[in-house]
Design an enzyme around this catalytic site. Structure first.
Site, PDB file in Angstrom:
ATOM      1  N   HIS A  44       9.327  -5.110   3.965  1.00 20.69           N
ATOM      2  CA  HIS A  44       8.485  -5.311   3.834  1.00 20.69           C
ATOM      3  C   HIS A  44       8.329  -6.328   2.266  1.00 20.69           C
ATOM      4  O   HIS A  44       7.673  -5.576   1.283  1.00 20.69           O
ATOM      5  CB  HIS A  44       7.666  -3.545   3.356  1.00 20.69           C
ATOM      6  CG  HIS A  44       7.682  -3.112   4.208  1.00 20.69           C
ATOM      7  ND1 HIS A  44       6.535  -2.272   4.932  1.00 20.69           N
ATOM      8  CD2 HIS A  44       8.621  -2.597   4.632  1.00 20.69           C
ATOM      9  CE1 HIS A  44       6.991  -1.833   5.267  1.00 20.69           C
ATOM     10  NE2 HIS A  44       7.777  -1.189   5.455  1.00 20.69           N
ATOM     11  N   HIS A  48       2.760  -8.793   3.585  1.00 22.36           N
ATOM     12  CA  HIS A  48       3.048  -7.842   4.173  1.00 22.36           C
ATOM     13  C   HIS A  48       2.696  -6.698   5.315  1.00 22.36           C
ATOM     14  O   HIS A  48       1.980  -6.787   4.161  1.00 22.36           O
ATOM     15  CB  HIS A  48       5.213  -7.390   5.101  1.00 22.36           C
ATOM     16  CG  HIS A  48       4.447  -6.462   3.745  1.00 22.36           C
ATOM     17  ND1 HIS A  48       4.917  -6.213   2.361  1.00 22.36           N
ATOM     18  CD2 HIS A  48       4.178  -5.102   3.678  1.00 22.36           C
ATOM     19  CE1 HIS A  48       4.705  -5.551   1.215  1.00 22.36           C
ATOM     20  NE2 HIS A  48       4.359  -4.073   2.062  1.00 22.36           N
ATOM     21  N   ASP A  50       1.687  -3.180   6.805  1.00 20.11           N
ATOM     22  CA  ASP A  50       2.519  -1.488   7.645  1.00 20.11           C
ATOM     23  C   ASP A  50       2.281  -1.349   8.469  1.00 20.11           C
ATOM     24  O   ASP A  50       0.832  -1.297   8.278  1.00 20.11           O
ATOM     25  CB  ASP A  50       2.287  -0.745   6.183  1.00 20.11           C
ATOM     26  CG  ASP A  50       2.949  -1.422   4.577  1.00 20.11           C
ATOM     27  OD1 ASP A  50       3.716  -1.378   4.120  1.00 20.11           O
ATOM     28  OD2 ASP A  50       2.659   0.018   3.081  1.00 20.11           O
ATOM     29  N   HIS A  54       5.845   3.383   9.216  1.00 19.29           N
ATOM     30  CA  HIS A  54       6.555   3.445   7.411  1.00 19.29           C
ATOM     31  C   HIS A  54       5.807   4.526   6.844  1.00 19.29           C
ATOM     32  O   HIS A  54       7.281   4.775   5.700  1.00 19.29           O
ATOM     33  CB  HIS A  54       5.129   2.257   6.698  1.00 19.29           C
ATOM     34  CG  HIS A  54       5.631   1.565   5.991  1.00 19.29           C
ATOM     35  ND1 HIS A  54       7.100   1.927   4.944  1.00 19.29           N
ATOM     36  CD2 HIS A  54       5.094   1.637   4.978  1.00 19.29           C
ATOM     37  CE1 HIS A  54       6.906   1.612   3.981  1.00 19.29           C
ATOM     38  NE2 HIS A  54       5.893   1.272   3.304  1.00 19.29           N
ATOM     39  N   HIS A 167      -1.905   5.623   1.492  1.00 22.47           N
ATOM     40  CA  HIS A 167      -0.801   5.107   2.853  1.00 22.47           C
ATOM     41  C   HIS A 167      -1.361   6.437   4.282  1.00 22.47           C
ATOM     42  O   HIS A 167      -0.896   5.994   5.214  1.00 22.47           O
ATOM     43  CB  HIS A 167       0.599   5.187   2.616  1.00 22.47           C
ATOM     44  CG  HIS A 167       0.962   3.999   2.261  1.00 22.47           C
ATOM     45  ND1 HIS A 167       0.641   3.552   0.920  1.00 22.47           N
ATOM     46  CD2 HIS A 167       1.819   3.315   2.753  1.00 22.47           C
ATOM     47  CE1 HIS A 167       1.367   2.343   0.433  1.00 22.47           C
ATOM     48  NE2 HIS A 167       1.692   1.622   1.392  1.00 22.47           N
ATOM     49  N   GLU A 179      -0.177  -5.551   2.129  1.00 21.68           N
ATOM     50  CA  GLU A 179      -0.015  -5.735   1.060  1.00 21.68           C
ATOM     51  C   GLU A 179       0.857  -6.964   0.249  1.00 21.68           C
ATOM     52  O   GLU A 179       0.564  -7.690   1.403  1.00 21.68           O
ATOM     53  CB  GLU A 179       0.902  -4.476   0.205  1.00 21.68           C
ATOM     54  CG  GLU A 179       0.744  -3.429   1.077  1.00 21.68           C
ATOM     55  CD  GLU A 179       1.750  -2.471   0.986  1.00 21.68           C
ATOM     56  OE1 GLU A 179       0.793  -1.222   0.557  1.00 21.68           O
ATOM     57  OE2 GLU A 179       3.121  -2.712   0.803  1.00 21.68           O
TER      58      GLU A 179
END
Length: 213
Positions: A44, A48, A50, A54, A167, A179
């Site tokens: 991460h 990147h 997710d 994750h 998330h 992100e």
């Protein structure tokens, strides 16, 4: 093409507790006849994506994510309409004008301008998306959430406990989160974008080259 990615460099900002980033020569032209860089980093690092794995047990890994999901027309929503956003402040549905929208495309990007603080201590005190806003975006059709700060949830300070409701909502719906985007001010209200992750086998996420056309 517009590059929306932060460069990967030694000592760059990472989420607290993630592996530090170190780069340096493994082989050199002078000694070995070829130049090869050694990279030490977490999945991460920098800009990147997710994958659901994750935070979701049994969730999809990054090598099971189709590039079609990460490429297409995006809606760019500006938080606070260009005003200075307070540290650690929440971004709700009203601030994003979600009440005026009947539908959104699968890719939605949240622009705050916080990417200008990348590398500074204050970058960790970024604003965050409120859970109800994330849930509303999912109801409107979002599948990929992109943000120009470290984490759509609050990043905990020293001694604070981490909590990841955004998330949980997005990855729990088998969606994806991108992100640490940068330069979203170069885009209009809509833009064609692509996020291209490293195909890490069984990976919970991966650095991406993020671009807009």
């Amino acid at each position: 093409m517009i590059d929306l990615s932060h460069r990967i460099t030694s000592g760059m900002t990472v989420f607290p507790g993630d592996p530090e980033v170190t780069t340096g020569p493994a082989l050199t032209l002078a000694r070995d006849g070829v130049a090869v860089e050694r990279l030490e980093l977490g999945s991460h690092t920098g800009t990147h994506v997710d994958a659901p794995a994750h935070t979701i047990a049994g969730g999809r890994t990054i090598d099971r994510v189709s590039l079609d999901e990460l490429t297409g027309e995006a809606l760019v929503l500006e938080a606070a309409a260009g005003a200075e956003i307070a540290e650690r402040s929440g971004i709700g549905a009203a601030a994003l004008g979600l009440g005026e929208l009947a539908r959104v495309p699968p890719i939605v990007l949240i622009r705050t301008g916080w990417d200008r603080r990348f590398g500074e201590a204050s970058y960790l005190r970024h604003p965050h998306l409120e859970a109800e806003a994330a849930e509303r975006l999912l109801e409107l059709g979002m599948r990929v959430l992109g943000v120009d700060f470290l984490n759509p949830d609050p990043t905990p300070g020293p001694g604070e406990e981490a909590d990841f409701p955004v998330h949980a909502a997005v990855l729990g719906a088998d969606g994806l989160i991108v992100e640490n985007l940068r330069g979203l001010e170069q885009l209009g209200r809509t833009a064609r974008v692509g996020f291209f992750p490293l195909p890490l086998a069984g990976g919970d996420g991966a650095p991406v080259r993020a671009v807009a056309w």
